[in-house]
Design a protein around this motif. Structure first.
Motif, mmCIF file in Angstrom:
data_model
loop_
_atom_site.group_PDB
_atom_site.id
_atom_site.type_symbol
_atom_site.label_atom_id
_atom_site.label_comp_id
_atom_site.label_asym_id
_atom_site.label_seq_id
_atom_site.Cartn_x
_atom_site.Cartn_y
_atom_site.Cartn_z
ATOM 1 N N SER A 28 -22.530 -40.871 26.296
ATOM 2 C CA SER A 28 -22.527 -40.531 24.670
ATOM 3 C C SER A 28 -22.448 -38.844 24.680
ATOM 4 C CB SER A 28 -23.587 -40.939 23.833
ATOM 5 O OG SER A 28 -23.586 -42.155 23.784
ATOM 6 N N ILE A 29 -21.326 -38.340 24.010
ATOM 7 C CA ILE A 29 -21.451 -36.890 23.680
ATOM 8 C C ILE A 29 -21.845 -36.874 21.982
ATOM 9 C CG2 ILE A 29 -20.269 -34.848 23.655
ATOM 10 C CD1 ILE A 29 -18.601 -35.864 25.771
ATOM 11 N N PHE A 30 -22.698 -36.117 21.668
ATOM 12 C CA PHE A 30 -23.070 -35.836 20.186
ATOM 13 C C PHE A 30 -22.345 -34.500 19.893
ATOM 14 C CE2 PHE A 30 -25.884 -38.967 21.358
ATOM 15 C CZ PHE A 30 -26.009 -39.878 20.451
ATOM 16 N N ILE A 31 -21.296 -34.400 19.079
ATOM 17 C CA ILE A 31 -20.764 -33.192 18.575
ATOM 18 C C ILE A 31 -21.307 -32.801 17.144
ATOM 19 C CG2 ILE A 31 -18.607 -31.754 18.112
ATOM 20 C CD1 ILE A 31 -18.702 -32.991 21.147
ATOM 21 N N GLY A 32 -21.878 -31.704 17.013
ATOM 22 C CA GLY A 32 -22.429 -31.329 15.705
ATOM 23 C C GLY A 32 -23.867 -31.415 15.952
ATOM 24 N N LYS A 33 -24.672 -31.405 17.183
ATOM 25 C CA LYS A 33 -25.860 -31.175 17.520
ATOM 26 C C LYS A 33 -26.064 -30.269 18.526
ATOM 27 C CE LYS A 33 -27.711 -35.780 16.441
ATOM 28 N NZ LYS A 33 -28.645 -36.957 17.114
ATOM 29 N N ASP A 34 -27.480 -29.428 18.345
ATOM 30 C CA ASP A 34 -27.696 -28.426 19.374
ATOM 31 C C ASP A 34 -28.079 -28.914 20.475
ATOM 32 O OD1 ASP A 34 -30.286 -28.909 18.602
ATOM 33 O OD2 ASP A 34 -30.488 -27.046 17.538
ATOM 34 N N ASP A 35 -28.621 -28.147 21.333
ATOM 35 C CA ASP A 35 -29.231 -28.751 22.782
ATOM 36 C C ASP A 35 -30.559 -29.438 22.584
ATOM 37 O OD1 ASP A 35 -27.066 -27.462 24.215
ATOM 38 O OD2 ASP A 35 -28.336 -25.629 24.622
ATOM 39 N N ALA A 36 -31.150 -29.153 21.599
ATOM 40 C CA ALA A 36 -32.508 -30.216 21.456
ATOM 41 C C ALA A 36 -32.334 -31.248 20.541
ATOM 42 C CB ALA A 36 -33.350 -29.311 20.596
#
Length: 83
Positions: A28-36
């Motif tokens: 999964s890739i979450f776009i709109g979230k930072d590294d944390a």
């Protein structure tokens, strides 16, 4: 983890990550979230969702699930590739 990536914005180079997930065990890739993993939001997330779906299909020739999530008035997108 090897199967989850957080990105604050979308770049077409992330198609490489999706291709990598397709050749491995999925992910999964979450776009709109930072590294944390904190939601940072996306402008015009609905249009981006459609753009991502079309690019993955047209360029990579695979199908992925792309989901729009809302959290505290901020939107983020989850791209999932299952094996």
């Amino acid at each position: 983890s090897q199967n989850i990536e957080y990105k604050s914005t979308w770049r077409d180079e992330y198609l490489k990550w999706i291709c990598g997930f397709a050749n491995a065990n999925g992910g999964s890739i979450f776009i709109g979230k930072d590294d944390a993993g904190k939601v940072v939001g996306l402008p015009d997330a609905k249009k981006l969702l459609e753009d991502i779906l079309n690019k993955v299909k047209d360029i990579l020739g695979i199908l992925v699930d792309v989901n729009l999530h809302k959290s505290a008035k901020r939107n983020f997108i989850e791209i999932i590739y299952y094996i």
